[in-house]
Design an enzyme around this catalytic site. Structure first.
Site, PDB file in Angstrom:
ATOM      1  N   ASP A  88       6.545  40.184  65.183  1.00  0.00           N
ATOM      2  CA  ASP A  88       7.799  40.132  65.948  1.00  0.00           C
ATOM      3  C   ASP A  88       8.869  40.946  65.229  1.00  0.00           C
ATOM      4  O   ASP A  88       8.792  41.180  64.022  1.00  0.00           O
ATOM      5  CB  ASP A  88       8.276  38.690  66.184  1.00  0.00           C
ATOM      6  CG  ASP A  88       8.647  37.958  64.894  1.00  0.00           C
ATOM      7  OD1 ASP A  88       7.969  38.157  63.858  1.00  0.00           O
ATOM      8  OD2 ASP A  88       9.625  37.184  64.916  1.00  0.00           O
ATOM      9  N   GLU A 153       8.530  35.001  62.928  1.00  0.00           N
ATOM     10  CA  GLU A 153       9.176  35.028  61.612  1.00  0.00           C
ATOM     11  C   GLU A 153      10.666  35.276  61.737  1.00  0.00           C
ATOM     12  O   GLU A 153      11.478  34.664  61.041  1.00  0.00           O
ATOM     13  CB  GLU A 153       8.540  36.110  60.729  1.00  0.00           C
ATOM     14  CG  GLU A 153       8.845  35.949  59.244  1.00  0.00           C
ATOM     15  CD  GLU A 153      10.135  36.598  58.796  1.00  0.00           C
ATOM     16  OE1 GLU A 153      10.592  36.309  57.692  1.00  0.00           O
ATOM     17  OE2 GLU A 153      10.716  37.411  59.565  1.00  0.00           O
TER      18      GLU A 153
HETATM   19  N1  BES Z   1      11.396  41.006  55.904  1.00  0.00           N
HETATM   20  C1  BES Z   1      12.389  40.006  55.969  1.00  0.00           C
HETATM   21  C2  BES Z   1      12.551  39.218  54.685  1.00  0.00           C
HETATM   22  C3  BES Z   1      13.140  40.006  53.570  1.00  0.00           C
HETATM   23  C4  BES Z   1      14.311  40.696  53.748  1.00  0.00           C
HETATM   24  C5  BES Z   1      12.543  39.953  52.356  1.00  0.00           C
HETATM   25  C6  BES Z   1      14.851  41.402  52.714  1.00  0.00           C
HETATM   26  C7  BES Z   1      13.081  40.637  51.307  1.00  0.00           C
HETATM   27  C8  BES Z   1      14.235  41.385  51.503  1.00  0.00           C
HETATM   28  C9  BES Z   1      12.075  39.015  57.059  1.00  0.00           C
HETATM   29  O1  BES Z   1      11.469  39.576  58.171  1.00  0.00           O
HETATM   30  C10 BES Z   1      13.378  38.413  57.515  1.00  0.00           C
HETATM   31  O2  BES Z   1      14.249  39.109  57.923  1.00  0.00           O
HETATM   32  N2  BES Z   1      13.488  37.112  57.429  1.00  0.00           N
HETATM   33  C11 BES Z   1      14.606  36.408  57.929  1.00  0.00           C
HETATM   34  C12 BES Z   1      14.209  34.963  57.905  1.00  0.00           C
HETATM   35  C13 BES Z   1      15.098  34.060  58.686  1.00  0.00           C
HETATM   36  C14 BES Z   1      15.175  34.415  60.138  1.00  0.00           C
HETATM   37  C15 BES Z   1      14.654  32.629  58.511  1.00  0.00           C
HETATM   38  C16 BES Z   1      15.845  36.647  57.091  1.00  0.00           C
HETATM   39  O3  BES Z   1      15.756  36.776  55.855  1.00  0.00           O
HETATM   40  O4  BES Z   1      16.930  36.726  57.665  1.00  0.00           O
HETATM   41 ZN    ZN Z   2      13.290  40.652  59.240  1.00  0.00          ZN
END
Ligand code: BES
Ligand code: ZN
Length: 461
Positions: A88, A153
């Protein structure tokens, strides 16, 4: 190995055109209008898994968007990797700020631009191609691999806990591998060992029971936008500290060793400020930028709205004002407690002139993974081979909520082997993946699968 690496080299164009197909499916998990695209994307992932030689590929329903699973278990006695990623993506708006259409992958220079190019379709695809390269050239993989690619996610993985709980046997493995984060900088490979958690809140402030003429009524009652702005402004003090009582109680202090390690990383505040067009940075006093980004909690207003925001002027005193506010959390904070403290505090500071409602939308726990684990050591060796440079250790400010759940429910440590870049515009217009990282990522992933049994044998169980 040489044969596998030359296979990767000679298939670059095909990889890019397949990645374009994957990206062309607008799998935006948060928008109902894309539900059919989510299904179509899950099917694309399952088909891709079959094509590269993964077995038992299946689309598994959840109460939300489906999970895609597959496995290759032909290496008895070798460790089993549970690879996790997400198909997603985040919404694309504001659309007018994209240089090329978000779902038409477009290469400019050494960057491929599209929504999901880095977060996370491009990085999931890196592993598809690494697996394909091994399978095509040696008919097998050096380790067992289970793949779990989810579709929620970006909206907090609300259904994944139950899914993992219900499929513990199926997901049994020795470690989790995730490529959904960034390297430290271009040309500076790194292994990530820490992620922040998240508590995401929505606030609704109600003033009068109807929108009112701002001339006839202005001065007689509290404008809900003003009340909300006053409350939000009070959530930080002049030192950039969050003012919610108890908020810092469970924050694990940074050790001297870790602070020293952060200080050794190649970082410049001046360059960073310039990169984002800022005259000066902001943040909690007493901590460096990297400390604030990786190891200190924050509170951010993600959106604020109310009243009239259309063309021209409208003299209105609005009935309501809203804000979306999230808190990034660090060990040993929990998202449930942060949400509770936030709600209690907002209700306490809300003036009697308005009504307030506070809702928790979703959350995730912060995670630290052990850097001495065999998986992390294999990742270091693989990055060194894949990028020809000594990798660094780093933490990240973003969140991947399932990491802690994998530990809790399956007892597994995670290796965060990210191939993005910190400036890749994830969640923003003009997201891209750097092509050196993309191809380096494929090589590194092959090296990782190859290295893992060595490290597992030496330092593992
Ligand atoms: N890929 C990101 C997580 C991430 C961002 C890891 C920057 C390391 C550095 C992931 O897809 C993401 O954006 N996660 C969300 C999770 C939330 C919706 C619970 C986030 O971090 O905002
Ligand atoms: Zn993300």
């Amino acid at each position: 190995m040489q044969q596998i690496l030359s296979y990767i080299d000679s298939n670059k164009d095909r990889y890019l055109s397949e990645l374009k197909d994957f990206i062309a499916i607008p799998s935006v998990s948060s928008q109902g209008q894309h539900n059919a695209d989510m299904q179509r994307c899950a099917e694309w992932v399952a088909n891709q898994m079959k094509t590269i030689g993964m077995q038992n590929a299946q689309i598994m329903p959840t109460p939300g968007h489906p999970v895609v699973y597959s496995e290759w278990l032909g290496a008895p006695g070798k460790p089993t990797v549970l690879f996790y990623g997400h198909y997603d993506v985040q919404p694309v708006d504001p659309l007018n700020l994209w240089t090329s259409p978000p779902f038409e992958a477009t290469i400019r220079g050494d960057q491929l631009f599209a929504r999901g190019s880095a977060d996370d379709k491009g990085q999931v695809f890196i592993h598809f191609k690494a697996i394909e390269a091994c399978m095509k050239n040696s008919g097998s993989l050096p380790v067992n691999i289970k793949m779990l690619i989810e579709g929620e996610e970006e909206v907090g993985s609300a259904n994944l806990d139950n899914f993992v709980e219900a499929h513990k046997e199926l997901l049994k493995a020795d470690l989790v591998l995730i490529s959904d984060s960034s390297m430290f900088a271009k040309g500076v490979p790194s292994v990530c060992y820490g992620l922040r958690g998240l508590a995401y809140m929505e606030v609704e402030v109600t003033g009068p029971n109807s929108d009112l003429h701002s001339g006839s009524f202005g001065g007689s009652l509290h404008n809900p936008i003003q009340a909300l702005a006053e409350m939000i402004a009070s959530l930080h003090d002049k030192n950039g500290k969050i003012t919610i009582p108890g908020f810092y109680d469970d924050v694990r202090p940074l050790s001297k060793k870790e602070r020293d390690a952060f200080k050794k990383l190649p970082w410049s505040d001046t360059k960073y400020a310039k990169q984002w067009g800022l005259k000066q940075l902001y943040g909690e006093k007493g901590f460096t930028t990297l400390e604030r980004l990786w190891a200190r909690p924050t509170l951010e207003c993600n959106g604020i709205w109310g009243g009239y925001t259309g063309e021209g002027a409208k003299t209105v005193l609005p009935a309501k004002a809203f804000a979306k506010i999230s808190m990034r959390l660090v060990p040993d904070q929990t998202s449930a407690k942060a949400a509770k403290l936030f709600e209690k505090h907002l209700k306490k500071i809300a003036p009697r002139t308005i009504d307030i409602q506070v809702r928790a939308l979703h959350g995730g726990e912060p995670a630290i993974t052990p850097i001495e684990s065999p998986g992390v050591q294999a990742a270091i060796a693989a990055l060194q081979k894949g990028f020809g440079k000594k990798p660094l250790y780093q933490r990240e400010g973003g969140s991947i909520p399932i990491v802690v759940q994998f530990k809790k429910l399956l007892g597994l440590d995670t290796v965060l082997l990210g191939f993005g870049l910190p400036d890749e515009n994830a969640h923003a217009p003009n997201e891209f993946i750097n092509l050196d990282n993309f191809f380096g990522g494929i090589r590194t992933s092959v090296h990782f699968y190859n290295e893992l049994p060595n490290y597992w044998g030496k330092k593992g169980k």
